[in-house]
Design a protein around this motif. Structure first.
Motif: not given
Length: 472
Positions: A337-348, A350-361
């Motif tokens: 909800x608070x943006x971590x999964x999106x930010x982590x995906x983009x850092x890895x 992913x396309x910011x407009x269509x990033x699938x969630x990436x969890x913290x390790x």
């Protein structure tokens, strides 16, 4: 400006807790980032929060007449301890915590993602009902194709279920709940009542010996707080109820060092027993949804009247303020909800407009919150010995997340790996437990003169009588 070092993060937490700088003794923080594969500074967060707790234990022991001693936290050990429920063997087989088969992320009909948390049976049943009986991953995915992500998130919340839609940091910051918690510090300690100074117990063999903690928590963050206090000698009595669901997989890890009793707070007898225990407690630790424990007559004000000088320590998911102040939540949901999964995906990549969630390790918000709770509790105990008063300590998963965001990012964070259990060597220990022989992580917060260890094994919930083990 460079991102803060672990020592600087520790010093800032110490100031936030209202402790004098000269009370922060010698602390060694070896190791370097990245400690786990992430663009976020999980290694530094783990090292600093565990070090804050360990240094506070050392100071409390010193004030009781013990020797000054160095606190030491190695970063890699601290980081893997943020994943302690994963590094667990029972009967020689690795058996870490498991997820329900329909838990996880799904794409909705509007292209956005939602995360379902269905590990508790009643949460699973509620989601299945909301999705018209969809009870397999395939059926859930098909059913969510007919929903918009934010609509499903809201419908689930209204039904008392645990679901979050994925947002970017920018979307969270613009959300009413994001704005409500933006200025909240990761740790809040406030005096809530008058009482004379409460002297620390006489010096014992262990730093927290003679201190009593009532632990009314489930899952990870709250139980980690109780486990940490037990590692340094506190008498921790965990209270559960037979009618409430639990994760035995997690209890094996987080129940170390504690005794565990069962009370039904729906009954007058159960509430009276808890009041009796609270009258003899130093700390009342609880991690249920805001208002749930208070509804049984155990709000902080009630406890302060019952036992002047008590420290009331509480965890929430989204904080007690804002439109989501009473909403149910877990680490994975708050990450989403608070943006971590999106930010982590983009850092890895992913396309910011269509990033699938990436969890913290790891469940970093849970574990960091657990150690912040433990640190805040110890700071309140130190302050009540000097200043008197009853105290309230509050931590939220979302507040911890905002704090983690503020520590900065790692450009090369994904070059780290998650170590396998057989690579951890000396940081593991074997012991007997109420669940058979286990192998689990040692505590990473080390003291030179009074080493941390768990004197009691983890056992099934409700094993003991609801009574204190140590005389006051």
């Amino acid at each position: 400006m460079a991102d803060p070092t672990s020592h600087a993060i520790l010093a800032a937490l110490w100031r936030l807790a209202g402790l004098p700088p000269d009370a922060l003794g010698q602390v060694a923080l070896p190791g370097a980032e990245p400690a786990l594969p992430s663009s976020f500074r999980i290694g530094a967060a783990a090292q600093a929060t565990i070090a804050a707790t360990t240094a506070a234990v050392a100071e409390l022991h010193r004030r009781r007449g013990g020797p000054a001693q160095e606190a030491r936290v190695e970063m890699r050990h601290a980081a893997v301890e943020f994943h302690s429920e994963h590094y667990l063997k029972r009967g020689g087989e690795q058996r870490g915590a498991r997820w329900d088969d329909i838990a996880g992320t799904y794409r909705c009909g509007d292209g956005r993602f939602v995360r379902l948390h269905t590990n508790f049976p009643h949460h699973r049943a509620g989601v299945v009902s909301l999705l018209d009986g969809a009870a397999t991953r395939e059926a859930v995915a098909a059913a969510l194709g007919g929903w918009k992500a934010f609509d499903f998130e809201q419908a689930a919340a209204e039904a008392g279920l645990c679901v979050s839609a994925m947002r970017s940091f920018a979307e969270w910051d613009a959300h009413p709940q994001g704005q409500a918690v933006a200025s909240l510090p990761p740790l809040r300690i406030e005096r809530i009542g008058d009482a004379p100074p409460t002297p620390l117990p006489p010096l014992g063999a262990r730093p927290l010996e003679g201190l009593r903690v009532l632990d009314l928590t489930r899952v990870i963050a709250g139980p980690v707080c109780g486990r940490t206090l037990a590692a340094h000698g506190a008498d921790v009595l965990h209270i559960s109820a037979a009618h409430l669901p639990s994760f035995d997989d997690l209890v094996v890890d987080t129940g170390r060092g504690k005794r565990t009793a069962s009370l039904d707070l729906r009954s007058a007898a159960g509430r009276e027993t808890l009041r009796r225990l609270a009258r003899g407690a130093d700390v009342f630790l609880q991690g249920y949804r805001p208002g749930a424990i208070a509804g049984h007559g155990f709000a902080p004000a009630d406890l302060a009247a019952l036992r002047p000088g008590i420290v009331c320590t509480a965890l929430s998911a989204y904080g007690e303020v804002g439109p989501w102040g009473g909403r149910r939540g877990f680490d994975s949901l708050v990450q989403t909800a608070s943006g971590f999964n999106h930010a982590e995906a983009v850092a890895a990549g992913a396309d910011p407009a269509d990033a699938a969630p990436k969890v913290l390790p790891c469940q970093a918000l849970d574990h960091a919150s657990g150690y912040l709770l433990a640190f805040g509790t110890l700071a309140a105990l130190l302050r009540r010995a000097e200043e008197g008063g009853s105290w309230q300590v509050r931590v939220s998963l979302v507040g911890t997340g905002m704090w983690l965001r503020g520590l900065g990012r790692l450009a090369e964070g994904f070059r780290a790996t998650v170590p396998a259990m057989d690579e951890l060597g000396a940081v593991l220990e074997e012991s007997e437990s109420g669940f058979g022989r286990i192998t689990a992580l040692r505590h990473s917060g080390q003291l030179a003169e009074t080493p941390a260890y768990w004197a009691l094994p983890s056992v099934p919930l409700g094993t003991h009588a609801p009574a204190w083990a140590q005389s006051h």
